[in-house]
Scaffold this motif. Structure first.
Motif, PDB file in Angstrom:
ATOM      1  N   LEU A 152      -9.127  53.867  72.446  1.00 48.99           N
ATOM      2  CA  LEU A 152      -8.895  54.440  71.127  1.00 48.99           C
ATOM      3  C   LEU A 152      -7.950  55.634  71.213  1.00 48.99           C
ATOM      4  O   LEU A 152      -6.991  55.734  70.433  1.00 48.99           O
ATOM      5  CB  LEU A 152     -10.221  54.858  70.491  1.00 48.99           C
ATOM      6  N   ILE A 153      -8.176  56.526  72.156  1.00 51.58           N
ATOM      7  CA  ILE A 153      -7.306  57.696  72.308  1.00 51.58           C
ATOM      8  C   ILE A 153      -5.893  57.275  72.698  1.00 51.58           C
ATOM      9  O   ILE A 153      -4.908  57.782  72.156  1.00 51.58           O
ATOM     10  CB  ILE A 153      -7.905  58.669  73.343  1.00 51.58           C
ATOM     11  N   ALA A 154      -5.776  56.329  73.629  1.00 50.28           N
ATOM     12  CA  ALA A 154      -4.457  55.849  74.031  1.00 50.28           C
ATOM     13  C   ALA A 154      -3.739  55.185  72.855  1.00 50.28           C
ATOM     14  O   ALA A 154      -2.536  55.388  72.654  1.00 50.28           O
ATOM     15  CB  ALA A 154      -4.578  54.868  75.190  1.00 50.28           C
ATOM     16  N   GLY A 155      -4.466  54.419  72.053  1.00 49.42           N
ATOM     17  CA  GLY A 155      -3.872  53.777  70.887  1.00 49.42           C
ATOM     18  C   GLY A 155      -3.358  54.778  69.875  1.00 49.42           C
ATOM     19  O   GLY A 155      -2.272  54.614  69.312  1.00 49.42           O
TER      20      GLY A 155
ATOM     21  N   ILE B  52       7.803  48.094  68.101  1.00 49.10           N
ATOM     22  CA  ILE B  52       6.981  47.516  69.165  1.00 49.10           C
ATOM     23  C   ILE B  52       5.922  48.518  69.614  1.00 49.10           C
ATOM     24  O   ILE B  52       4.756  48.162  69.801  1.00 49.10           O
ATOM     25  CB  ILE B  52       7.860  47.062  70.345  1.00 49.10           C
ATOM     26  N   THR B  53       6.300  49.794  69.745  1.00 49.66           N
ATOM     27  CA  THR B  53       5.361  50.829  70.145  1.00 49.66           C
ATOM     28  C   THR B  53       4.255  51.002  69.106  1.00 49.66           C
ATOM     29  O   THR B  53       3.079  51.140  69.451  1.00 49.66           O
ATOM     30  CB  THR B  53       6.098  52.158  70.368  1.00 49.66           C
ATOM     31  N   ILE B  54       4.619  50.986  67.828  1.00 47.46           N
ATOM     32  CA  ILE B  54       3.636  51.104  66.758  1.00 47.46           C
ATOM     33  C   ILE B  54       2.682  49.914  66.782  1.00 47.46           C
ATOM     34  O   ILE B  54       1.462  50.073  66.633  1.00 47.46           O
ATOM     35  CB  ILE B  54       4.339  51.237  65.391  1.00 47.46           C
ATOM     36  N   ALA B  55       3.209  48.716  66.994  1.00 51.06           N
ATOM     37  CA  ALA B  55       2.361  47.516  67.047  1.00 51.06           C
ATOM     38  C   ALA B  55       1.382  47.580  68.216  1.00 51.06           C
ATOM     39  O   ALA B  55       0.204  47.231  68.064  1.00 51.06           O
ATOM     40  CB  ALA B  55       3.226  46.264  67.139  1.00 51.06           C
ATOM     41  N   ILE B  56       1.833  48.043  69.371  1.00 52.87           N
ATOM     42  CA  ILE B  56       0.951  48.165  70.531  1.00 52.87           C
ATOM     43  C   ILE B  56      -0.151  49.187  70.255  1.00 52.87           C
ATOM     44  O   ILE B  56      -1.317  48.976  70.610  1.00 52.87           O
ATOM     45  CB  ILE B  56       1.757  48.524  71.797  1.00 52.87           C
ATOM     46  N   GLY B  57       0.201  50.284  69.609  1.00 53.39           N
ATOM     47  CA  GLY B  57      -0.802  51.284  69.250  1.00 53.39           C
ATOM     48  C   GLY B  57      -1.839  50.740  68.291  1.00 53.39           C
ATOM     49  O   GLY B  57      -3.043  50.981  68.447  1.00 53.39           O
TER      50      GLY B  57
ATOM     51  N   ALA C 138      -4.151  48.380  70.175  1.00 52.04           N
ATOM     52  CA  ALA C 138      -5.096  49.115  71.019  1.00 52.04           C
ATOM     53  C   ALA C 138      -6.220  49.721  70.184  1.00 52.04           C
ATOM     54  O   ALA C 138      -7.391  49.664  70.572  1.00 52.04           O
ATOM     55  CB  ALA C 138      -4.370  50.208  71.805  1.00 52.04           C
ATOM     56  N   ILE C 139      -5.875  50.294  69.034  1.00 51.66           N
ATOM     57  CA  ILE C 139      -6.905  50.857  68.153  1.00 51.66           C
ATOM     58  C   ILE C 139      -7.821  49.752  67.635  1.00 51.66           C
ATOM     59  O   ILE C 139      -9.040  49.895  67.612  1.00 51.66           O
ATOM     60  CB  ILE C 139      -6.256  51.637  66.993  1.00 51.66           C
ATOM     61  N   GLY C 140      -7.238  48.635  67.239  1.00 49.25           N
ATOM     62  CA  GLY C 140      -8.040  47.518  66.750  1.00 49.25           C
ATOM     63  C   GLY C 140      -8.981  46.977  67.806  1.00 49.25           C
ATOM     64  O   GLY C 140     -10.144  46.685  67.520  1.00 49.25           O
TER      65      GLY C 140
END
Length: 67
Positions: A10-13, A49-54, A57-59
């Protein structure tokens, strides 16, 4: 997934998402030489792409089954 891994994910996301949004909205590079203005067009593909990865990760950290 253990609570520690979920929290770290969650924090990394959140950090990755914030960085992606920052790079999306930062000003474009512009060079002025006398009356000649050279503007480099901003390519936002990496930011998206960075926003999608974040978001992924949160999801994953929020919706993974608890064991």
């Amino acid at each position: 997934m253990s609570k520690t891994y979920r929290s770290m994910l969650l924090i990394a996301g959140i950090v990755i998402l914030a960085y992606g949004v920052y790079t999306l909205f930062q000003p474009e590079t512009q060079v002025s030489v006398g009356s000649l203005d050279l503007v480099k067009a901003q390519d936002n593909t990496g930011s998206y792409i960075t926003i999608a990865i974040g978001i992924i990760a949160i999801g994953l950290s929020l919706f993974m089954n608890k064991k």
